[in-house]
Design an enzyme around this catalytic site. Structure first.
Site, PDB file in Angstrom:
ATOM      1  N   ARG A  11       0.842  -1.217   0.000  1.00 15.81           N
ATOM      2  CA  ARG A  11       0.000   0.000   0.000  1.00 15.81           C
ATOM      3  C   ARG A  11       0.871   1.260   0.000  1.00 15.81           C
ATOM      4  NH1 ARG A  11      -3.828  -0.780   4.833  1.00 15.81           N
ATOM      5  NH2 ARG A  11      -4.744   1.198   4.147  1.00 15.81           N
TER       6      ARG A  11
ATOM      7  N   ASP B  33      -3.180   7.248   3.782  1.00 18.77           N
ATOM      8  CA  ASP B  33      -2.423   7.731   2.617  1.00 18.77           C
ATOM      9  C   ASP B  33      -2.024   9.188   2.845  1.00 18.77           C
ATOM     10  OD1 ASP B  33      -5.635   7.863   1.104  1.00 18.77           O
ATOM     11  OD2 ASP B  33      -4.448   9.638   1.594  1.00 18.77           O
TER      12      ASP B  33
ATOM     13  N   HIS C 260      -5.700   7.350  12.286  1.00 22.02           N
ATOM     14  CA  HIS C 260      -5.355   5.929  12.158  1.00 22.02           C
ATOM     15  C   HIS C 260      -3.916   5.729  11.702  1.00 22.02           C
ATOM     16  CE1 HIS C 260      -9.885   4.806  11.628  1.00 22.02           C
ATOM     17  NE2 HIS C 260      -9.546   5.011  12.893  1.00 22.02           N
TER      18      HIS C 260
ATOM     19  N   ASN D 205     -21.246  11.470   0.697  1.00 22.01           N
ATOM     20  CA  ASN D 205     -20.810  10.103   0.438  1.00 22.01           C
ATOM     21  C   ASN D 205     -21.379   9.606  -0.889  1.00 22.01           C
ATOM     22  OD1 ASN D 205     -19.146   8.097   1.846  1.00 22.01           O
ATOM     23  ND2 ASN D 205     -20.982   6.813   1.809  1.00 22.01           N
TER      24      ASN D 205
ATOM     25  N   GLU E  64     -22.966   6.904  -1.252  1.00 21.63           N
ATOM     26  CA  GLU E  64     -24.293   6.329  -0.944  1.00 21.63           C
ATOM     27  C   GLU E  64     -24.543   6.475   0.549  1.00 21.63           C
ATOM     28  OE1 GLU E  64     -23.203   2.497  -2.281  1.00 21.63           O
ATOM     29  OE2 GLU E  64     -21.868   2.191  -0.575  1.00 21.63           O
TER      30      GLU E  64
ATOM     31  N   ALA F  49     -17.254  12.185  -4.349  1.00 25.52           N
ATOM     32  CA  ALA F  49     -16.692  13.353  -3.647  1.00 25.52           C
ATOM     33  C   ALA F  49     -16.052  14.332  -4.629  1.00 25.52           C
ATOM     34  CB  ALA F  49     -15.664  12.883  -2.625  1.00 25.52           C
TER      35      ALA F  49
HETATM   36  C1  BV8 Z   1     -10.575   1.039  19.280  1.00 23.11           C
HETATM   37  C2  BV8 Z   1      -5.792   1.671   9.715  1.00 23.11           C
HETATM   38  C3  BV8 Z   1     -10.413   0.850  21.611  1.00 23.11           C
HETATM   39  C4  BV8 Z   1      -5.523   0.295   9.221  1.00 23.11           C
HETATM   40  C5  BV8 Z   1      -8.072   1.426  10.430  1.00 23.11           C
HETATM   41  C6  BV8 Z   1     -18.115  -3.662  17.739  1.00 23.11           C
HETATM   42  C7  BV8 Z   1     -18.854  -2.496  17.723  1.00 23.11           C
HETATM   43  C8  BV8 Z   1     -18.247  -1.250  17.703  1.00 23.11           C
HETATM   44  C9  BV8 Z   1     -16.852  -1.150  17.682  1.00 23.11           C
HETATM   45  C10 BV8 Z   1     -16.132  -2.307  17.676  1.00 23.11           C
HETATM   46  C11 BV8 Z   1     -16.745  -3.561  17.714  1.00 23.11           C
HETATM   47  N1  BV8 Z   1     -15.758  -4.482  17.686  1.00 23.11           N
HETATM   48  C12 BV8 Z   1     -14.569  -3.871  17.640  1.00 23.11           C
HETATM   49  C13 BV8 Z   1     -14.790  -2.556  17.662  1.00 23.11           C
HETATM   50  C14 BV8 Z   1     -13.800  -1.498  17.648  1.00 23.11           C
HETATM   51  C15 BV8 Z   1     -13.191  -1.353  16.259  1.00 23.11           C
HETATM   52  C16 BV8 Z   1     -14.261  -1.218  15.204  1.00 23.11           C
HETATM   53  O1  BV8 Z   1     -14.861  -0.174  15.059  1.00 23.11           O
HETATM   54  N2  BV8 Z   1     -14.466  -2.317  14.448  1.00 23.11           N
HETATM   55  C17 BV8 Z   1     -15.474  -2.290  13.409  1.00 23.11           C
HETATM   56  C18 BV8 Z   1     -14.982  -3.132  12.228  1.00 23.11           C
HETATM   57  C19 BV8 Z   1     -16.771  -2.847  14.004  1.00 23.11           C
HETATM   58  N3  BV8 Z   1     -12.422  -0.142  16.308  1.00 23.11           N
HETATM   59  C20 BV8 Z   1     -11.165  -0.217  16.723  1.00 23.11           C
HETATM   60  O2  BV8 Z   1     -10.577  -1.242  16.969  1.00 23.11           O
HETATM   61  C21 BV8 Z   1     -10.473   1.129  16.905  1.00 23.11           C
HETATM   62  N4  BV8 Z   1      -9.864   1.152  18.184  1.00 23.11           N
HETATM   63  O3  BV8 Z   1     -11.762   0.914  19.315  1.00 23.11           O
HETATM   64  O4  BV8 Z   1      -9.777   1.065  20.375  1.00 23.11           O
HETATM   65  C22 BV8 Z   1      -9.402   0.971  22.664  1.00 23.11           C
HETATM   66  C23 BV8 Z   1      -9.775   1.549  23.856  1.00 23.11           C
HETATM   67  C24 BV8 Z   1      -8.838   1.644  24.858  1.00 23.11           C
HETATM   68  C25 BV8 Z   1      -7.542   1.199  24.650  1.00 23.11           C
HETATM   69  C26 BV8 Z   1      -7.157   0.647  23.437  1.00 23.11           C
HETATM   70  C27 BV8 Z   1      -8.103   0.520  22.435  1.00 23.11           C
HETATM   71  C28 BV8 Z   1      -9.366   1.323  15.889  1.00 23.11           C
HETATM   72  C29 BV8 Z   1      -9.943   1.329  14.507  1.00 23.11           C
HETATM   73  C30 BV8 Z   1      -8.828   1.695  13.538  1.00 23.11           C
HETATM   74  C31 BV8 Z   1      -8.538   0.524  12.633  1.00 23.11           C
HETATM   75  N5  BV8 Z   1      -7.650   0.967  11.577  1.00 23.11           N
HETATM   76  N6  BV8 Z   1      -7.207   1.911   9.554  1.00 23.11           N
HETATM   77  C32 BV8 Z   1      -5.237   0.331   7.758  1.00 23.11           C
HETATM   78  O5  BV8 Z   1      -5.551   1.328   7.079  1.00 23.11           O
HETATM   79  O6  BV8 Z   1      -4.703  -0.670   7.286  1.00 23.11           O
HETATM   80  S1  BV8 Z   1      -9.720   1.484  10.106  1.00 23.11           S
HETATM   81  C33 BV8 Z   1     -10.013   1.432   8.431  1.00 23.11           C
HETATM   82  O7  BV8 Z   1     -11.427   1.518   8.294  1.00 23.11           O
HETATM   83  C34 BV8 Z   1      -9.503   2.593   7.622  1.00 23.11           C
HETATM   84  O8  BV8 Z   1      -8.877   3.598   8.389  1.00 23.11           O
HETATM   85  C35 BV8 Z   1     -10.766   3.168   7.027  1.00 23.11           C
HETATM   86  O9  BV8 Z   1     -10.689   4.509   6.763  1.00 23.11           O
HETATM   87  C36 BV8 Z   1     -11.686   2.894   8.120  1.00 23.11           C
HETATM   88  C37 BV8 Z   1     -13.134   3.058   7.949  1.00 23.11           C
HETATM   89  O10 BV8 Z   1     -13.491   2.649   6.714  1.00 23.11           O
HETATM   90  P1  BV8 Z   1     -13.963   3.798   5.695  1.00 23.11           P
HETATM   91  O11 BV8 Z   1     -12.932   4.854   5.650  1.00 23.11           O
HETATM   92  O12 BV8 Z   1     -15.330   4.205   6.045  1.00 23.11           O
HETATM   93  O13 BV8 Z   1     -13.883   2.994   4.368  1.00 23.11           O
HETATM   94  P2  BV8 Z   1     -14.988   2.046   3.783  1.00 23.11           P
HETATM   95  O14 BV8 Z   1     -14.385   1.304   2.664  1.00 23.11           O
HETATM   96  O15 BV8 Z   1     -15.654   1.312   4.907  1.00 23.11           O
HETATM   97  O16 BV8 Z   1     -16.099   3.052   3.228  1.00 23.11           O
HETATM   98  C38 BV8 Z   1     -15.793   3.897   2.153  1.00 23.11           C
HETATM   99  C39 BV8 Z   1     -17.028   4.744   1.915  1.00 23.11           C
HETATM  100  O17 BV8 Z   1     -16.731   5.646   0.861  1.00 23.11           O
HETATM  101  C40 BV8 Z   1     -18.230   3.930   1.490  1.00 23.11           C
HETATM  102  O18 BV8 Z   1     -19.361   4.350   2.245  1.00 23.11           O
HETATM  103  C41 BV8 Z   1     -18.425   4.285   0.001  1.00 23.11           C
HETATM  104  O19 BV8 Z   1     -19.791   4.357  -0.339  1.00 23.11           O
HETATM  105  C42 BV8 Z   1     -17.810   5.660  -0.051  1.00 23.11           C
HETATM  106  N7  BV8 Z   1     -17.218   5.999  -1.349  1.00 23.11           N
HETATM  107  C43 BV8 Z   1     -16.621   5.164  -2.243  1.00 23.11           C
HETATM  108  N8  BV8 Z   1     -16.208   5.894  -3.298  1.00 23.11           N
HETATM  109  C44 BV8 Z   1     -16.556   7.181  -3.060  1.00 23.11           C
HETATM  110  C45 BV8 Z   1     -17.188   7.252  -1.813  1.00 23.11           C
HETATM  111  N9  BV8 Z   1     -17.660   8.408  -1.298  1.00 23.11           N
HETATM  112  C46 BV8 Z   1     -17.477   9.534  -2.035  1.00 23.11           C
HETATM  113  N10 BV8 Z   1     -16.872   9.539  -3.235  1.00 23.11           N
HETATM  114  C47 BV8 Z   1     -16.408   8.394  -3.775  1.00 23.11           C
HETATM  115  N11 BV8 Z   1     -15.814   8.428  -4.987  1.00 23.11           N
END
Ligand code: BV8
Length: 239
Positions: free
Chosen positions: A70, A105, A120, A212, A214, A230
């Site tokens: 990446r 990025d 992140h 977004n 969608e 976007a």
């Molecule tokens: C934490 C780095 C606590 C890695 C990333 C159950 C319920 C709730 C929460 C949790 C749960 N189980 C676990 C959790 C917590 C967890 C979490 O949320 N999990 C999810 C999967 C349920 N979160 C964590 O672990 C976070 N930490 O909670 O810590 C803690 C407390 C105390 C002490 C210690 C810890 C940490 C989360 C960070 C993970 N790392 N990134 C890497 O990049 O390799 S997250 C990763 O997902 C990316 O950063 C990304 O940005 C992020 C979110 O995804 P999106 O950005 O939204 O991307 P996605 O593809 O999903 O969506 C894209 C959107 O764009 C779509 O809607 C699409 O329609 C739209 N789109 C597409 N094209 C376009 C567009 N829009 C406009 N124009 C376009 N052209």
């Protein structure tokens, strides 16, 4: 200078304090794959299984390979019209402005954004697992790449993995509690705590808009919605 929000309170007085949150969708038109593309898989690994401390513990070489690929891709992509529109708006805007990105990025920086927090982490930085020292990195990390602080192969990607605490959280929550306009761009609202930011801003009295491709899974938490690519809709919204 004001964002073309529909909120009545901005008719006579533009927003004074804006927080913007971006996700993978804002980089999609640059050719950077989003997380939910391809069913969120990389080499048939679920992202949640690669972007974790456990995965790094289990198979550091696989995780390094994931981030090396990446990081290398960043040399082939450019900021798109959405990144540029945000940076140009920030330069013209006279109020308080903070851009929080979930993306790792460097496209916002390359477009000229300045008040930017990578909650992140960043692909182009690595970290010593012993001293926490950060280093800029634009090439591959291998099993023999040594950190300068220990002269040992202690380097990991400076990335916040699932289960790890995101960066700058105090600064981000302070800004959310003060802002009067919260703009979310290109995020599916799956990942917390970022997906909860809209509620913090709304509870503090801010107007909130989701921009977004969608409707996201947190669309109902936003007062206003603007759907489309976007790169197509943001320049007009931010003019
Ligand atoms: C934490 C780095 C606590 C890695 C990333 C159950 C319920 C709730 C929460 C949790 C749960 N189980 C676990 C959790 C917590 C967890 C979490 O949320 N999990 C999810 C999967 C349920 N979160 C964590 O672990 C976070 N930490 O909670 O810590 C803690 C407390 C105390 C002490 C210690 C810890 C940490 C989360 C960070 C993970 N790392 N990134 C890497 O990049 O390799 S997250 C990763 O997902 C990316 O950063 C990304 O940005 C992020 C979110 O995804 P999106 O950005 O939204 O991307 P996605 O593809 O999903 O969506 C894209 C959107 O764009 C779509 O809607 C699409 O329609 C739209 N789109 C597409 N094209 C376009 C567009 N829009 C406009 N124009 C376009 N052209």
């Amino acid at each position: 200078m004001t964002a073309n929000s529909t909120d009545r309170r901005f008719v006579n007085r533009p927003p004074q304090r804006i927080v913007v949150l971006t996700g993978a969708g804002i980089s999609a038109e640059s050719g950077v794959r989003t997380f939910r593309d391809n069913d969120g898989l990389w080499e048939n690994h679920r992202l949640e299984d690669v972007a974790t401390p456990e995965a790094f513990e289990r198979d550091a070489e696989l995780v390094q390979r994931f981030y090396n690929a990446r990081r290398a891709q960043l040399n082939e992509v450019q900021p798109n019209l959405a990144h540029i529109a945000l940076a140009e708006f920030e330069q013209r805007y006279t109020g308080d402005f903070l851009l929080v990105t979930q993306n790792v990025d460097d496209l916002h920086e390359r477009a000229g954004s300045q008040h930017l927090l990578h909650m992140h982490g960043e692909l182009k930085r690595v970290r010593c697992t012993r001293t926490e020292q950060l280093y800029d990195m634009d090439t591959d990390i291998t099993a023999t790449t040594c950190c300068a602080c220990c002269n040992a192969p202690n380097l990991r990607p400076h990335i916040v993995w699932f289960g790890e605490m995101p960066l700058f959280m105090d600064d981000i929550f302070h800004a959310l509690e003060q802002c009067d306009l919260f703009i979310s761009i290109g995020t599916s609202g799956h990942v917390y705590p970022a997906a909860g930011f809209v509620e913090v801003a709304a509870n503090a009295g801010a107007h909130t808009i989701e921009i977004n491709l969608e409707p996201s899974c947190i669309k109902d938490n936003f007062a206003e919605h603007l759907y489309g690519k976007a790169g197509d809709v943001l320049p007009g919204y931010l003019q």
